[in-house]
Write a protein that holds these residues in place. Structure first.
Motif, mmCIF file in Angstrom:
data_model
loop_
_atom_site.group_PDB
_atom_site.id
_atom_site.type_symbol
_atom_site.label_atom_id
_atom_site.label_comp_id
_atom_site.label_asym_id
_atom_site.label_seq_id
_atom_site.Cartn_x
_atom_site.Cartn_y
_atom_site.Cartn_z
ATOM 1 N N TYR A 63 -26.251 -124.114 -63.139
ATOM 2 C CA TYR A 63 -26.185 -125.370 -63.896
ATOM 3 C C TYR A 63 -24.785 -125.992 -63.753
ATOM 4 N N TYR A 64 -24.727 -127.328 -63.666
ATOM 5 C CA TYR A 64 -23.419 -128.007 -63.574
ATOM 6 C C TYR A 64 -23.461 -129.346 -64.313
ATOM 7 N N GLU A 65 -22.294 -129.817 -64.684
ATOM 8 C CA GLU A 65 -22.097 -131.172 -65.211
ATOM 9 C C GLU A 65 -20.893 -131.767 -64.504
ATOM 10 N N MET A 66 -20.948 -133.045 -64.200
ATOM 11 C CA MET A 66 -19.811 -133.694 -63.560
ATOM 12 C C MET A 66 -19.854 -135.196 -63.794
ATOM 13 N N ASP A 67 -18.687 -135.822 -63.690
ATOM 14 C CA ASP A 67 -18.566 -137.279 -63.805
ATOM 15 C C ASP A 67 -18.249 -137.857 -62.437
ATOM 16 N N ILE A 68 -18.973 -138.918 -62.087
ATOM 17 C CA ILE A 68 -18.772 -139.577 -60.791
ATOM 18 C C ILE A 68 -18.570 -141.073 -61.035
ATOM 19 N N PRO A 69 -17.463 -141.647 -60.554
ATOM 20 C CA PRO A 69 -17.241 -143.086 -60.705
ATOM 21 C C PRO A 69 -18.357 -143.880 -60.014
ATOM 22 N N SER A 70 -18.774 -144.971 -60.595
ATOM 23 C CA SER A 70 -19.851 -145.780 -60.004
ATOM 24 C C SER A 70 -19.484 -146.306 -58.626
ATOM 25 N N SER A 71 -18.185 -146.354 -58.346
ATOM 26 C CA SER A 71 -17.736 -146.843 -57.034
ATOM 27 C C SER A 71 -17.982 -145.826 -55.923
ATOM 28 N N ASN A 72 -18.201 -144.567 -56.322
ATOM 29 C CA ASN A 72 -18.392 -143.504 -55.325
ATOM 30 C C ASN A 72 -19.891 -143.296 -55.057
ATOM 31 N N ALA A 73 -20.485 -144.269 -54.372
ATOM 32 C CA ALA A 73 -21.933 -144.233 -54.095
ATOM 33 C C ALA A 73 -22.320 -143.054 -53.205
ATOM 34 N N ASP A 74 -21.442 -142.692 -52.257
ATOM 35 C CA ASP A 74 -21.744 -141.584 -51.343
ATOM 36 C C ASP A 74 -21.897 -140.263 -52.102
ATOM 37 N N GLN A 75 -20.995 -140.061 -53.088
ATOM 38 C CA GLN A 75 -21.056 -138.823 -53.870
ATOM 39 C C GLN A 75 -22.315 -138.781 -54.729
ATOM 40 N N LEU A 76 -22.690 -139.922 -55.292
ATOM 41 C CA LEU A 76 -23.913 -140.007 -56.099
ATOM 42 C C LEU A 76 -25.138 -139.650 -55.263
ATOM 43 N N TYR A 77 -25.182 -140.196 -54.030
ATOM 44 C CA TYR A 77 -26.305 -139.929 -53.117
ATOM 45 C C TYR A 77 -26.329 -138.449 -52.732
ATOM 46 N N TRP A 78 -25.131 -137.898 -52.452
ATOM 47 C CA TRP A 78 -25.052 -136.493 -52.026
ATOM 48 C C TRP A 78 -25.592 -135.588 -53.122
ATOM 49 N N GLN A 79 -25.217 -135.848 -54.366
ATOM 50 C CA GLN A 79 -25.679 -135.011 -55.472
ATOM 51 C C GLN A 79 -27.203 -135.055 -55.588
ATOM 52 N N LYS A 80 -27.773 -136.227 -55.373
ATOM 53 C CA LYS A 80 -29.222 -136.392 -55.520
ATOM 54 C C LYS A 80 -29.992 -135.651 -54.435
ATOM 55 N N VAL A 81 -29.433 -135.616 -53.230
ATOM 56 C CA VAL A 81 -30.108 -134.990 -52.089
ATOM 57 C C VAL A 81 -29.892 -133.473 -52.059
ATOM 58 N N HIS A 82 -28.682 -133.038 -52.417
ATOM 59 C CA HIS A 82 -28.321 -131.623 -52.247
ATOM 60 C C HIS A 82 -28.350 -130.806 -53.534
ATOM 61 N N THR A 83 -28.568 -131.441 -54.659
ATOM 62 C CA THR A 83 -28.702 -130.706 -55.916
ATOM 63 C C THR A 83 -29.896 -131.264 -56.678
ATOM 64 N N ILE A 84 -30.347 -130.535 -57.679
ATOM 65 C CA ILE A 84 -31.421 -131.044 -58.536
ATOM 66 C C ILE A 84 -30.773 -131.737 -59.737
ATOM 67 N N VAL A 85 -30.830 -133.061 -59.741
ATOM 68 C CA VAL A 85 -30.225 -133.847 -60.816
ATOM 69 C C VAL A 85 -31.221 -133.941 -61.974
ATOM 70 N N GLU A 86 -30.843 -133.380 -63.115
ATOM 71 C CA GLU A 86 -31.686 -133.405 -64.309
ATOM 72 C C GLU A 86 -31.562 -134.726 -65.060
#
Length: 412
Positions: free
Chosen positions: A370-393
């Motif tokens: 389990y993890y929690e993290m904050d991602i700035p809205s400007s970092n679209a690549d990181q948001l996409y990576w989390q969605k593809v490579h982790t299970i976002v609850e």
């Protein structure tokens, strides 16, 4: 030379099955091996005329069956004036047993291992699969060369007409060993390619799930359902031989690599376990096993236990497992569970596809952190990576600092 067995759509050949019943083996288990041998014959387009069994402490060293039982089989053939194309034994025969039976019956003598090898020869479509079949056949033949070649030649010109060929049976041991070494070298190259591909997937953090189970349990049907693929599926043993992997997206973005594998079977010849190890590699390196069980089979728990024994034998017992009791449409009244990670489904029921996926997601989460993290809205690549490579609850946007607060599960 005696006519080779052939299987065409217009010609079904006739066989008699003979099976030694070890007194230490209970009747139910023994009958399940008989049913399986009948299914193997059906898969090879062979008509079973009769089945003869004999309960003994051990098989007869010379003839497999005792002399009296052998005479009973011969009498049955003669009284009914039958044309028998082959006698098939339910166990692996020694060279001597095969030779003596051949002399008595004057027809093809085949054992369970040969029959399985022939089915594998028919089903293997990839270069790797064909090489593995030939290696297993040659491995089977090598210690039997010093007998007679009449029954063994069936492997070369029999069902499917694939395999080493009769000419190879006439060569010396050195020639066969040389060919086996050539095949092993070619297989090592193929395995090396797959290993690099697997390492690349692991580097890309692709989560790997392998479908395993008894032959004809419905693995390929679920593989097709989940990936919208068109893997060969049919009500026959060993419908799938060549390992196959496809990407599967779950939880609105998380990528899973799903692999289909060859089916398990009772009395699986050790030569086949060795030769087809690479077809099970996808399962061995998986992070989750999905064990598909045919719930409609009268001896489904025996099949389940056979697979579990082989899973442990192949050092895969530590891998988390989801057990999928399949074919609910054919066995609706059963109450099935072997653990909290069991489901009862059917590919015929559209809602069950979602049930399967939900349980798959839950099981995958149990293998992750389990993890929690904050991602700035400007970092679209990181948001996409989390969605593809982790299970976002969950993903909550905080307008005050324009940040997404992500909760989910990631690979350790």
């Amino acid at each position: 030379m005696k006519k080779e067995l052939k299987t065409t759509k217009n010609e079904t050949e006739s066989v008699i099955l003979i099976a030694y019943h070890d007194k230490k083996v209970d009747e139910t288990t023994f009958q399940s091996t008989i049913e399986e041998l009948k299914s193997l014959a059906k898969t090879s387009n062979l008509e079973v005329l009769e089945i003869f069994t004999q309960k003994r402490e051990r098989p007869d060293q010379q003839y497999y069956f005792g002399k009296g039982k052998i005479e009973e089989v011969i009498e049955y053939i003669e009284l009914n004036d039958l044309k028998v194309d082959a006698i098939i034994a339910n166990d692996e025969l020694t060279t001597g047993q095969s030779k003596h039976l051949d002399e008595l019956f004057n027809t093809k003598i085949i054992d369970r291992t040969q029959l399985i090898l022939e089915i594998f020869a028919q089903r293997a479509s990839s270069r790797e699969g064909q090489l593995q079949v030939e290696l297993a056949q040659l491995d089977y033949l090598l210690p039997r060369l010093s007998g007679h070649g009449k029954s063994l030649s069936r492997l070369g010109g029999g069902i499917g007409t694939k395999g080493p060929g009769e000419t190879k049976l006439e060569t010396d041991r050195r020639h066969i060993r040389t060919r086996m070494n050539e095949i092993k070298h070619q297989l090592e190259t193929i395995v090396s390619h797959r290993s690099r591909y697997r390492e690349r997937r692991q580097h890309n953090q692709a989560y790997q799930v392998a479908l395993i189970g008894y032959t004809n349990a419905g693995k390929s049907s679920w593989f097709n359902q989940l990936t919208n693929d068109a893997t060969f599926e049919q009500d026959l043993l060993f419908a799938t031989l060549d390992p196959k992997s496809r990407a599967l997206t779950i939880n609105n973005g998380f990528n899973v690599i799903l692999s289909d594998t060859v089916g398990f079977i009772q009395k699986l010849p050790t030569t086949l376990i060795a030769a087809f190890k690479s077809t099970l590699e996808e399962a061995k390196y998986a992070q989750l096993l999905v064990h598909v069980v045919d719930a409609s089979h009268p001896r489904y728990m025996e099949q389940y236990e056979t697979v579990m024994a082989l899973v442990n034998q192949l050092d895969m017992g530590h891998i988390p497992m989801l057990v999928v009791f399949n074919k609910k449409d054919k066995a609706p009244d059963l109450d099935l569970a072997v653990s909290e990670h069991s489901i009862f489904v059917s590919t015929k029921n559209k809602a069950d596809k979602q049930v399967f996926k939900e349980h798959l997601v839950n099981m995958i989460k149990e293998t992750m952190t389990y993890y929690e993290m904050d991602i700035p809205s400007s970092n679209a690549d990181q948001l996409y990576w989390q969605k593809v490579h982790t299970i976002v609850e969950s993903s909550e946007f905080d307008e005050s600092d324009e940040t997404y607060h992500i909760k989910g599960y990631k690979q350790t």
